[in-house]
Scaffold this active site. Structure first.
Site, PDB file in Angstrom:
ATOM      1  N   ARG A 168       4.721   9.895 -10.074  1.00 51.27           N
ATOM      2  CA  ARG A 168       3.967   9.174  -9.035  1.00 51.27           C
ATOM      3  C   ARG A 168       4.368   9.612  -7.619  1.00 51.27           C
ATOM      4  O   ARG A 168       4.233   8.857  -6.668  1.00 51.27           O
ATOM      5  CB  ARG A 168       4.128   7.656  -9.178  1.00 51.27           C
TER       6      ARG A 168
ATOM      7  N   SER B 260      -2.157  -0.609 -10.848  1.00 54.95           N
ATOM      8  CA  SER B 260      -0.746  -0.983 -10.993  1.00 54.95           C
ATOM      9  C   SER B 260      -0.082  -1.070  -9.620  1.00 54.95           C
ATOM     10  O   SER B 260      -0.250  -0.177  -8.793  1.00 54.95           O
ATOM     11  CB  SER B 260       0.004   0.033 -11.853  1.00 54.95           C
TER      12      SER B 260
ATOM     13  N   GLU C 141       3.911   1.289  -6.077  1.00 57.29           N
ATOM     14  CA  GLU C 141       3.055   2.462  -6.094  1.00 57.29           C
ATOM     15  C   GLU C 141       2.053   2.395  -4.951  1.00 57.29           C
ATOM     16  O   GLU C 141       1.635   3.415  -4.419  1.00 57.29           O
ATOM     17  CB  GLU C 141       2.262   2.523  -7.409  1.00 57.29           C
TER      18      GLU C 141
END
Length: 298
Positions: free
Chosen positions: A171, A220, A290
Protein backbone atom coordinates in the site's frame (compact mmCIF):
# COMPACT_ATOMS: atom_id res chain seq x y z
CA UNK A 1 -6.97 30.77 -8.12
CA UNK A 2 -5.15 29.98 -11.39
CA UNK A 3 -5.23 32.56 -14.20
CA UNK A 4 -6.39 30.42 -17.10
CA UNK A 5 -7.31 31.03 -20.70
CA UNK A 6 -10.52 29.05 -20.65
CA UNK A 7 -11.15 29.56 -24.36
CA UNK A 8 -8.11 27.42 -25.17
CA UNK A 9 -9.33 24.55 -22.98
CA UNK A 10 -11.92 21.91 -23.85
CA UNK A 11 -12.48 20.36 -20.43
CA UNK A 12 -15.04 20.98 -17.69
CA UNK A 13 -14.11 23.73 -15.22
CA UNK A 14 -15.97 24.62 -12.04
CA UNK A 15 -15.14 27.01 -9.22
CA UNK A 16 -15.94 26.47 -5.52
CA UNK A 17 -17.11 22.96 -6.37
CA UNK A 18 -18.21 20.85 -3.34
CA UNK A 19 -15.98 17.79 -3.24
CA UNK A 20 -18.71 15.91 -1.38
CA UNK A 21 -20.15 15.36 -4.87
CA UNK A 22 -16.99 13.57 -5.96
CA UNK A 23 -15.96 11.40 -2.99
CA UNK A 24 -17.34 7.99 -2.08
CA UNK A 25 -17.71 9.10 1.56
CA UNK A 26 -19.91 11.96 0.27
CA UNK A 27 -18.23 14.49 2.54
CA UNK A 28 -15.82 17.34 1.88
CA UNK A 29 -15.81 21.08 1.47
CA UNK A 30 -15.33 23.03 -1.76
CA UNK A 31 -12.26 23.18 -3.98
CA UNK A 32 -11.19 26.52 -5.47
CA UNK A 33 -10.90 25.13 -9.02
CA UNK A 34 -12.19 21.76 -10.27
CA UNK A 35 -11.04 20.67 -13.73
CA UNK A 36 -11.94 17.56 -15.71
CA UNK A 37 -9.78 17.54 -18.86
CA UNK A 38 -11.33 16.53 -22.15
CA UNK A 39 -8.42 14.20 -22.87
CA UNK A 40 -4.66 13.83 -22.50
CA UNK A 41 -3.81 16.73 -24.83
CA UNK A 42 -6.23 19.03 -23.03
CA UNK A 43 -4.66 18.07 -19.70
CA UNK A 44 -1.20 19.02 -21.00
CA UNK A 45 -2.55 22.38 -22.18
CA UNK A 46 -4.20 23.00 -18.80
CA UNK A 47 -1.03 22.22 -16.87
CA UNK A 48 1.01 24.51 -19.12
CA UNK A 49 -1.18 27.38 -17.95
CA UNK A 50 -1.27 26.51 -14.25
CA UNK A 51 0.75 28.64 -11.83
CA UNK A 52 3.82 26.77 -10.61
CA UNK A 53 2.88 27.34 -6.95
CA UNK A 54 -0.78 26.34 -7.29
CA UNK A 55 -1.67 23.51 -4.84
CA UNK A 56 -2.68 20.52 -6.96
CA UNK A 57 -4.52 17.27 -6.24
CA UNK A 58 -5.50 14.46 -8.60
CA UNK A 59 -8.90 12.85 -8.09
CA UNK A 60 -10.17 9.56 -9.48
CA UNK A 61 -13.35 7.91 -8.24
CA UNK A 62 -12.96 9.63 -4.85
CA UNK A 63 -12.41 6.44 -2.84
CA UNK A 64 -9.61 6.14 -0.26
CA UNK A 65 -9.94 9.91 0.26
CA UNK A 66 -11.13 12.16 3.09
CA UNK A 67 -11.62 15.80 2.14
CA UNK A 68 -11.94 17.94 5.26
CA UNK A 69 -14.95 20.21 5.76
CA UNK A 70 -13.02 23.40 5.02
CA UNK A 71 -12.30 22.19 1.51
CA UNK A 72 -9.14 22.42 -0.58
CA UNK A 73 -7.64 25.78 -1.52
CA UNK A 74 -6.12 24.85 -4.83
CA UNK A 75 -6.93 22.91 -7.99
CA UNK A 76 -8.30 19.41 -8.33
CA UNK A 77 -7.81 17.54 -11.60
CA UNK A 78 -10.51 14.90 -12.01
CA UNK A 79 -9.60 11.93 -14.19
CA UNK A 80 -12.91 10.04 -13.88
CA UNK A 81 -14.63 9.99 -17.27
CA UNK A 82 -11.63 11.71 -18.81
CA UNK A 83 -8.39 9.75 -19.05
CA UNK A 84 -10.06 6.46 -19.94
CA UNK A 85 -8.37 5.32 -23.16
CA UNK A 86 -7.10 1.75 -23.43
CA UNK A 87 -5.61 -0.43 -26.15
CA UNK A 88 -3.79 -3.71 -26.56
CA UNK A 89 -0.12 -3.10 -27.32
CA UNK A 90 0.48 -6.83 -27.85
CA UNK A 91 -1.37 -10.08 -27.25
CA UNK A 92 -0.84 -9.78 -23.50
CA UNK A 93 0.08 -6.14 -22.90
CA UNK A 94 -2.74 -3.69 -22.10
CA UNK A 95 -2.16 0.07 -22.16
CA UNK A 96 -4.67 1.93 -19.98
CA UNK A 97 -4.93 5.55 -18.88
CA UNK A 98 -5.16 6.48 -15.23
CA UNK A 99 -8.82 7.51 -15.16
CA UNK A 100 -10.15 4.11 -16.16
CA UNK A 101 -11.91 2.21 -13.36
CA UNK A 102 -10.01 -0.77 -11.98
CA UNK A 103 -13.07 -2.97 -12.43
CA UNK A 104 -13.19 -2.08 -16.14
CA UNK A 105 -9.54 -3.11 -16.57
CA UNK A 106 -10.44 -6.50 -15.09
CA UNK A 107 -13.37 -6.86 -17.49
CA UNK A 108 -11.31 -5.84 -20.56
CA UNK A 109 -8.73 -8.50 -19.75
CA UNK A 110 -11.36 -11.17 -19.07
CA UNK A 111 -13.13 -10.50 -22.39
CA UNK A 112 -9.78 -11.00 -24.14
CA UNK A 113 -9.34 -14.36 -22.44
CA UNK A 114 -6.45 -13.13 -20.30
CA UNK A 115 -6.03 -13.41 -16.56
CA UNK A 116 -3.94 -12.04 -13.70
CA UNK A 117 -5.85 -8.83 -12.98
CA UNK A 118 -9.19 -10.24 -11.82
CA UNK A 119 -8.47 -8.84 -8.35
CA UNK A 120 -8.85 -5.31 -9.76
CA UNK A 121 -12.61 -5.93 -9.84
CA UNK A 122 -12.53 -5.65 -6.05
CA UNK A 123 -10.87 -2.22 -5.98
CA UNK A 124 -13.38 0.68 -6.02
CA UNK A 125 -11.09 3.21 -7.66
CA UNK A 126 -9.25 4.20 -10.81
CA UNK A 127 -6.05 2.70 -12.18
CA UNK A 128 -4.20 5.91 -11.28
CA UNK A 129 -5.17 5.57 -7.64
CA UNK A 130 -4.28 1.88 -7.67
CA UNK A 131 -0.83 2.70 -9.05
CA UNK A 132 -0.29 5.44 -6.47
CA UNK A 133 -0.88 3.15 -3.49
CA UNK A 134 -0.19 -0.31 -4.93
CA UNK A 135 -3.81 -1.17 -4.28
CA UNK A 136 -4.68 -4.81 -3.82
CA UNK A 137 -7.56 -7.14 -3.18
CA UNK A 138 -8.14 -10.87 -2.84
CA UNK A 139 -4.42 -11.67 -2.85
CA UNK A 140 -3.36 -9.56 -5.85
CA UNK A 141 -1.50 -6.24 -6.01
CA UNK A 142 -1.41 -3.69 -8.83
CA UNK A 143 2.34 -3.42 -9.38
CA UNK A 144 2.70 -7.18 -9.83
CA UNK A 145 1.37 -6.56 -13.36
CA UNK A 146 3.03 -3.25 -14.26
CA UNK A 147 5.60 -3.28 -17.07
CA UNK A 148 5.82 0.46 -17.68
CA UNK A 149 4.08 3.66 -16.61
CA UNK A 150 3.70 7.14 -18.02
CA UNK A 151 3.83 10.07 -15.62
CA UNK A 152 3.07 13.74 -16.02
CA UNK A 153 4.37 16.65 -13.97
CA UNK A 154 2.70 19.95 -13.10
CA UNK A 155 4.19 21.58 -16.22
CA UNK A 156 2.61 18.99 -18.53
CA UNK A 157 5.80 17.07 -19.32
CA UNK A 158 5.14 13.36 -19.93
CA UNK A 159 7.76 10.73 -19.04
CA UNK A 160 8.02 6.99 -19.51
CA UNK A 161 9.19 5.13 -16.41
CA UNK A 162 9.87 1.54 -15.37
CA UNK A 163 8.96 -0.20 -12.10
CA UNK A 164 12.57 0.06 -10.93
CA UNK A 165 12.15 3.84 -10.84
CA UNK A 166 9.83 3.37 -7.85
CA UNK A 167 10.01 1.99 -4.32
CA UNK A 168 7.02 -0.34 -4.11
CA UNK A 169 5.71 -1.87 -0.89
CA UNK A 170 2.44 -2.86 0.75
CA UNK A 171 0.00 0.00 0.00
CA UNK A 172 2.94 2.34 -0.62
CA UNK A 173 4.63 3.62 -3.77
CA UNK A 174 7.44 6.18 -3.74
CA UNK A 175 8.71 7.65 -6.96
CA UNK A 176 10.08 10.81 -8.54
CA UNK A 177 8.74 13.90 -6.77
CA UNK A 178 6.15 16.05 -8.50
CA UNK A 179 4.95 13.43 -10.97
CA UNK A 180 1.54 11.78 -11.26
CA UNK A 181 0.50 8.60 -13.05
CA UNK A 182 -0.95 9.19 -16.50
CA UNK A 183 -1.12 5.60 -17.82
CA UNK A 184 0.32 2.12 -17.41
CA UNK A 185 1.11 -0.99 -19.40
CA UNK A 186 -0.09 -4.15 -17.65
CA UNK A 187 1.07 -7.64 -18.60
CA UNK A 188 -1.48 -10.45 -18.50
CA UNK A 189 -1.37 -14.22 -18.73
CA UNK A 190 -3.16 -16.48 -21.17
CA UNK A 191 -6.37 -17.83 -19.73
CA UNK A 192 -9.94 -18.83 -20.34
CA UNK A 193 -12.63 -16.19 -21.01
CA UNK A 194 -15.38 -18.02 -19.12
CA UNK A 195 -13.09 -18.83 -16.20
CA UNK A 196 -11.84 -15.25 -15.91
CA UNK A 197 -15.34 -13.78 -16.03
CA UNK A 198 -16.56 -16.36 -13.53
CA UNK A 199 -13.68 -15.42 -11.21
CA UNK A 200 -14.62 -11.72 -11.43
CA UNK A 201 -18.26 -12.51 -10.62
CA UNK A 202 -17.16 -14.56 -7.62
CA UNK A 203 -14.92 -11.77 -6.34
CA UNK A 204 -17.68 -9.18 -6.72
CA UNK A 205 -20.16 -11.45 -4.93
CA UNK A 206 -17.66 -11.98 -2.14
CA UNK A 207 -17.08 -8.23 -1.87
CA UNK A 208 -20.82 -7.53 -1.69
CA UNK A 209 -21.26 -10.23 0.95
CA UNK A 210 -18.45 -9.05 3.21
CA UNK A 211 -18.27 -5.28 2.69
CA UNK A 212 -20.84 -2.44 3.04
CA UNK A 213 -20.86 -1.73 -0.69
CA UNK A 214 -24.30 -0.11 -0.61
CA UNK A 215 -23.29 2.52 1.96
CA UNK A 216 -20.98 5.54 1.55
CA UNK A 217 -17.44 4.67 2.63
CA UNK A 218 -13.89 5.15 1.38
CA UNK A 219 -13.06 1.46 1.23
CA UNK A 220 -10.70 0.04 3.84
CA UNK A 221 -9.64 2.71 6.34
CA UNK A 222 -6.59 1.02 7.91
CA UNK A 223 -3.69 -1.01 6.57
CA UNK A 224 -3.45 -4.54 7.84
CA UNK A 225 -0.55 -4.77 10.32
CA UNK A 226 2.02 -7.51 9.68
CA UNK A 227 0.56 -10.92 10.44
CA UNK A 228 -2.86 -9.63 11.40
CA UNK A 229 -5.97 -7.90 10.12
CA UNK A 230 -7.16 -4.42 11.03
CA UNK A 231 -10.79 -5.58 10.99
CA UNK A 232 -10.06 -8.33 13.52
CA UNK A 233 -8.31 -5.91 15.87
CA UNK A 234 -11.13 -3.37 15.64
CA UNK A 235 -13.79 -6.00 16.26
CA UNK A 236 -11.79 -7.47 19.16
CA UNK A 237 -11.72 -4.00 20.74
CA UNK A 238 -15.53 -3.99 20.69
CA UNK A 239 -15.74 -1.18 18.15
CA UNK A 240 -18.05 -2.67 15.53
CA UNK A 241 -21.02 -0.32 15.25
CA UNK A 242 -19.27 2.47 17.20
CA UNK A 243 -20.78 5.77 16.14
CA UNK A 244 -19.68 9.39 16.31
CA UNK A 245 -22.09 11.91 14.81
CA UNK A 246 -23.05 10.58 11.39
CA UNK A 247 -19.99 8.31 11.10
CA UNK A 248 -20.09 4.66 12.13
CA UNK A 249 -17.76 1.66 12.17
CA UNK A 250 -19.53 -0.76 9.85
CA UNK A 251 -21.38 -3.68 11.40
CA UNK A 252 -20.59 -5.68 8.27
CA UNK A 253 -16.81 -5.09 8.08
CA UNK A 254 -14.97 -3.39 10.93
CA UNK A 255 -12.29 -1.87 8.68
CA UNK A 256 -14.93 0.30 7.00
CA UNK A 257 -16.33 3.54 8.37
CA UNK A 258 -19.63 4.50 6.79
CA UNK A 259 -21.49 7.76 6.41
CA UNK A 260 -24.94 6.99 7.83
CA UNK A 261 -26.40 10.01 6.05
CA UNK A 262 -25.33 13.21 7.73
CA UNK A 263 -21.68 12.63 8.61
CA UNK A 264 -19.14 15.42 8.35
CA UNK A 265 -15.48 14.90 7.56
CA UNK A 266 -14.78 15.91 11.16
CA UNK A 267 -17.04 13.09 12.42
CA UNK A 268 -15.13 10.59 10.32
CA UNK A 269 -11.70 11.89 11.29
CA UNK A 270 -12.56 11.86 14.98
CA UNK A 271 -13.91 8.31 14.73
CA UNK A 272 -10.71 7.19 12.99
CA UNK A 273 -8.67 8.62 15.86
CA UNK A 274 -10.94 6.98 18.43
CA UNK A 275 -10.55 3.58 16.77
CA UNK A 276 -6.76 4.00 16.70
CA UNK A 277 -6.65 4.93 20.39
CA UNK A 278 -8.83 2.05 21.55
CA UNK A 279 -7.15 -0.59 19.40
CA UNK A 280 -3.75 0.56 20.70
CA UNK A 281 -5.02 0.41 24.28
CA UNK A 282 -6.45 -3.10 23.79
CA UNK A 283 -3.73 -4.71 21.68
CA UNK A 284 -0.73 -2.42 21.74
CA UNK A 285 -0.88 -2.18 17.93
CA UNK A 286 -0.90 1.23 16.25
CA UNK A 287 -3.18 1.10 13.22
CA UNK A 288 -1.98 3.10 10.22
CA UNK A 289 -4.55 4.63 7.88
CA UNK A 290 -4.72 3.85 4.17
CA UNK A 291 -7.01 6.80 3.51
CA UNK A 292 -5.49 9.98 2.11
CA UNK A 293 -6.55 13.26 3.78
CA UNK A 294 -6.55 16.70 2.20
CA UNK A 295 -7.95 20.13 2.91
CA UNK A 296 -8.63 22.43 5.84
CA UNK A 297 -10.56 21.47 8.94
CA UNK A 298 -12.75 24.58 8.79
Amino acid sequence: MPALNQQSLRGEMRFDEPLSRHTTWRVGGPVSCFYRPADREDLVRFLHQLDSDEPLFWLGLGSNLLVRDGGFKGTVIATKGSLVASEWRSDRLLYAESGIACAKVARIAARAGLCGVEFLAGIPGTLGGALAMNAGAFGGETWERVVRVETIDRFGEVRSRLPEDFEIAYRQVRGPSGEWFLAAELEMEAGDVDAAQRRIRQLLERRAATQPTSQPSCGSVFRNPPGDFAARLIEAAGLKGRRLGGAQVSEKHANFIINTGDATARDIEMLIAEVQREVAAQSGIELTTEVHRIGDSS
